[in-house]
Scaffold this active site. Structure first.
Site, mmCIF file in Angstrom:
data_model
loop_
_atom_site.group_PDB
_atom_site.id
_atom_site.type_symbol
_atom_site.label_atom_id
_atom_site.label_comp_id
_atom_site.label_asym_id
_atom_site.label_seq_id
_atom_site.Cartn_x
_atom_site.Cartn_y
_atom_site.Cartn_z
ATOM 1 N N ASP A 316 0.799 -1.224 0.000
ATOM 2 C CA ASP A 316 0.000 0.000 0.000
ATOM 3 C C ASP A 316 0.836 1.280 0.000
ATOM 4 O OD1 ASP A 316 -2.402 -1.390 -0.062
ATOM 5 O OD2 ASP A 316 -2.435 -1.630 2.108
ATOM 6 N N GLY A 318 4.382 1.445 -1.207
ATOM 7 C CA GLY A 318 5.212 1.511 -2.404
ATOM 8 C C GLY A 318 4.420 1.462 -3.699
ATOM 9 N N GLU A 319 3.264 0.813 -3.689
ATOM 10 C CA GLU A 319 2.495 0.691 -4.932
ATOM 11 C C GLU A 319 1.408 1.752 -5.076
ATOM 12 O OE1 GLU A 319 2.811 -3.996 -6.124
ATOM 13 O OE2 GLU A 319 1.171 -3.436 -4.811
ATOM 14 N N GLY A 323 0.376 8.858 1.496
ATOM 15 C CA GLY A 323 0.146 10.300 1.565
ATOM 16 C C GLY A 323 -0.946 10.716 0.594
ATOM 17 N N VAL A 397 -7.288 3.020 2.041
ATOM 18 C CA VAL A 397 -6.733 2.267 0.911
ATOM 19 C C VAL A 397 -7.801 1.278 0.457
ATOM 20 C CG1 VAL A 397 -4.747 0.974 0.083
ATOM 21 C CG2 VAL A 397 -4.509 2.395 2.115
ATOM 22 N N ASN A 399 -10.636 -0.801 0.539
ATOM 23 C CA ASN A 399 -11.568 -1.261 1.560
ATOM 24 C C ASN A 399 -11.106 -0.956 2.980
ATOM 25 O OD1 ASN A 399 -9.625 -3.269 0.543
ATOM 26 N ND2 ASN A 399 -10.378 -4.555 2.201
ATOM 27 N N TYR A 400 -9.780 -0.756 3.184
ATOM 28 C CA TYR A 400 -9.238 -0.624 4.535
ATOM 29 C C TYR A 400 -8.904 0.811 4.898
ATOM 30 C CZ TYR A 400 -8.360 -5.265 6.529
ATOM 31 O OH TYR A 400 -8.496 -6.480 7.116
ATOM 32 N N HIS A 450 -5.160 -13.281 6.080
ATOM 33 C CA HIS A 450 -4.166 -12.373 5.497
ATOM 34 C C HIS A 450 -3.363 -11.729 6.606
ATOM 35 C CE1 HIS A 450 -7.695 -9.874 6.409
ATOM 36 N NE2 HIS A 450 -6.847 -8.879 6.551
HETATM 37 CU CU LIG Z 1 -7.050 -7.450 7.865
#
Ligand SMILES: [Cu+2]
Length: 655
Positions: A316, A318-319, A323, A397, A399-400, A450
């Site tokens: 999340d 690096g890709e 920011g 990001v 969903n999170y 995960h």
């Molecule tokens: Cu999780």
């Protein structure tokens, strides 16, 4: 107009300080500077219809420059722009000199790596998918009649060695789909499990749709928006946080002073919040502790081996860039009390600069007791309230949500805490099917196993530039002549001399922790002054060492890494993890096995939240927290918190 590949050799000038003299050399680029950078890029024909800006960030001046810097003296101001030509399929780093307003260098990126995904590519990708006849056809097959209700969730494609020939050279996204039952409901309750849409972001068009066995949509909604929750509890009375005499911190530009702490707040499009030059005023002496601290990389490997899911491993930071995904925080909601907000400007891929209001929140919190003792013989009782200073930001990001909090305490401790919340990514189950690689969290709805793995990059300067890292393991002494009763145990210390020695994991069995020490500064008891890295929740990665994702996520194979400080070694998975074929970063750099003892170092702490989902994590997961602490260990002569005054007496607690 595309970017020329030759280097512009114009000599930069560093004669004058930027016109805004209130800028500190570590301050993030201002709105004006970002706009100026975009203008210079355009003037020098580096921008055009096909060229997109992946990021523009400050090139931080050398550590030696910052250490010598005094307010008012001139300094360099440079920016690094990462640009991508969508037609030529090539990307570039352009260095911008904001003093001379020139571009001293343009360097092409290796053809096999991709800059991070740009925020506007998400929505453009979604639109491209909706336009695609292939997509409409695939939806029809699945009985989905309203394409507008489909959430197209673009996932970074990674690089797994299983790419088909036509994927070669593409800038790819792999989109998973979910379908809402109405425009505002929670689409993650209804995963369309059976297709992955491969999109070429250069052309912004669907390359193909990979189809899998069709699973029925789960039957229950999973709504979280307030209008769906009819019976909210009614017994909650207000809590007001008031500071009638104002706050105890002082903010000047991006510099914060609070109690005896002093540090600078920074922000990059990639890491979000960065802390610089953290020091502690010890009886009039400003003692450096950390030169720079940030969460520099993260990866979320999912444990579902099925064909459509084994590539779910988002980096999340690096890709995507945390920011760029930062929230504008709301008073009374995200933060409670008397708040100071920092705004930071962000630039989109077309060069439009927008200030992100309330990007970083700074405030004080009461944090329970700091210390307490009662002499039961004399009745003397002393208790102190702990006040901590919180600096934080929150990124969404997909969903999170991730909340990143740094806390400063009155006993000289620093804590990093990450709060995980948001909505779990889901897959569908057939009626009666039990998931093998996840937990059924609602009827026919699976949340896969995960991990959320974070890497902190700390540049310690504990009482000076040269530091070492010592591992401390507590071990029991075998019963024998020196330990006849079997009760002895000792804390054994090992100094890391080289990078390979410093590749370590947490170990609950020896209560392992690490001390960052300054070998040339002894405390009054003869030991080198130090700070202790105290691990919190952690676990190893559960993917196999030879899993394809580990080529790029090799940094997760250890919890601790120590490297010689190199400002170019910034991110644990390297500068460009997106589609990187071999991976870069810590595993690569440390092959040299450089010396890390009594020198300028970077300490990397990798920590993981292992997410075995619960039904209670649905529909929106209550915050889970993890992190670490950096606590004084032989840095002060005794507790640094003794001079905190007693709280104003309301009862007899302090008398
Ligand atoms: Cu999780």
């Amino acid at each position: 107009m595309a970017i020329p590949t030759e280097i512009n050799h114009e000599t930069p000038r560093h004669a004058a300080a930027p016109s805004t003299t209130s800028i500190h050399p570590l301050d993030p680029l201002t709105t004006a500077e970002l706009e100026e950078t975009v203008r210079i890029l355009a003037r020098e024909k580096h921008l055009g219809d096909n060229v997109r800006i992946a990021s523009i960030n400050l090139i931080e001046p050398a550590k030696s420059v910052i250490e010598k810097y005094r307010a008012g003296s001139p300094f360099e101001r440079k920016a690094l722009a990462v640009l991508m030509d969508r037609v030529k399929h090539s990307s570039y780093e352009a260095v911008m000199d904001l003093v001379s307003k020139t571009i001293p260098s343009v360097t092409p990126l290796p053809s096999e790596v991709q800059p991070s995904i740009m925020l506007d590519e998400f929505s453009e990708c979604e639109q491209a998918v909706r336009r695609s006849p292939l997509f409409q056809e695939a939806l029809k097959k699945r009985g989905v009649t309203n394409a507008d209700l489909v959430m197209v969730e673009p996932w970074s494609a990674g690089m797994y060695g299983t790419e088909v020939p036509e994927d070669k050279g593409l800038r790819r996204m792999r989109a998973l789909c979910f379908v809402r039952s109405e425009p505002k409901d929670n689409g993650y309750a209804r995963p369309i499990d059976s297709m992955v849409i491969v999109v070429d972001l250069y052309k912004m068009e669907v390359v193909r749709i990979e189809e899998y066995p069709i699973a029925p949509l789960p039957p229950e909604p999973g709504n979280w928006a307030r209008e769906y929750i009819p019976n909210m509890r009614k017994d909650l009375k207000p809590v007001e946080i008031v500071q009638p005499e104002g706050v105890s911190f002082k903010v000047e530009g991006n510099q914060v002073e609070w109690q005896k702490w002093k540090f600078r707040v920074g922000f990059t499009s990639r890491e979000g919040l960065v802390l610089h030059t953290i020091s502690y005023n010890d009886d009039g002496v400003e003692r450096p502790i950390l030169y720079r601290a940030s969460i520099c990389e993260m990866v979320v490997p999912y444990g579902d081996p099925r064909e459509q899911y084994y590539r779910k491993n988002a980096f999340d930071i690096g890709e995507y860039g945390l920011g760029m995904l930062a929230n504008s925080l709301a008073l009374g909601c995200d933060c409670l009390g008397v708040i100071h907000y920092f705004d930071f400007p962000l630039v989109d891929s077309h060069g439009t600069v927008t200030p992100l209001k309330n990007a970083v929140c700074l405030h004080e919190e009461d944090f329970g007791i700091l210390w307490k003792h009662t002499d039961w013989r004399t009745g003397q009782s002393e208790v102190r309230r702990s006040r901590r200073l919180s600096v934080s930001f929150i990124a969404t990001v997909g969903n999170y949500e991730y909340g990143f909090y740094w806390y400063f305490y009155q006993d000289g401790s620093i804590q990093c805490e990450i709060k995980l919340t948001g909505i779990m990514n889901t897959t569908a189950l057939a009626p009666g099917e039990k998931p093998q690689y996840g937990i059924e969290i609602a009827p026919q709805l699976n949340a896969p196993f995960h991990q959320h793995i974070f890497a902190a990059r700390l540049v310690p300067t504990v009482d000076g530039p040269n530091n070492s890292v010592v591992e401390v393991n507590t071990v029991g002494v075998p019963t024998g002549p020196t330990n006849p009763h079997g009760n002895a145990f000792v804390a054994e210390e090992t100094v890391f001399a080289t990078e390979k020695e410093a590749q370590r994991r947490v170990n609950a069995a020896s209560a392992r922790f690490w001390r960052v020490v300054n070998p040339s500064k002894k405390n009054r008891l003869g030991r080198p002054v130090g700070y202790r890295l105290v691990p919190g929740e952690n676990c190893p990665p559960f993917v196999q060492p030879d899993a394809a994702v580990m080529r790029r996520a090799g940094f997760t194979s250890n919890h601790v890494w120590v490297t010689p400080y190199d400002p170019k070694e910034r991110y644990a998975a390297g500068e460009y993890p997106n589609q990187h074929p071999t991976g870069d970063g810590l595993p690569n750099w440390t092959k040299a096995n450089r010396k890390v003892d009594n020198t300028e170092i970077a300490l990397w702490y990798v920590f993981a939240h292992n997410h075995v989902p619960r039904p209670e994590d649905w529909p929106v997961m209550p915050v889970a927290m993890l992190g670490f602490q950096f606590r004084p260990d032989g840095f002060f002569e005794q507790s640094a918190a003794m001079d905190v005054p007693p709280p104003p007496a309301k009862e007899h607690c302090c008398h």
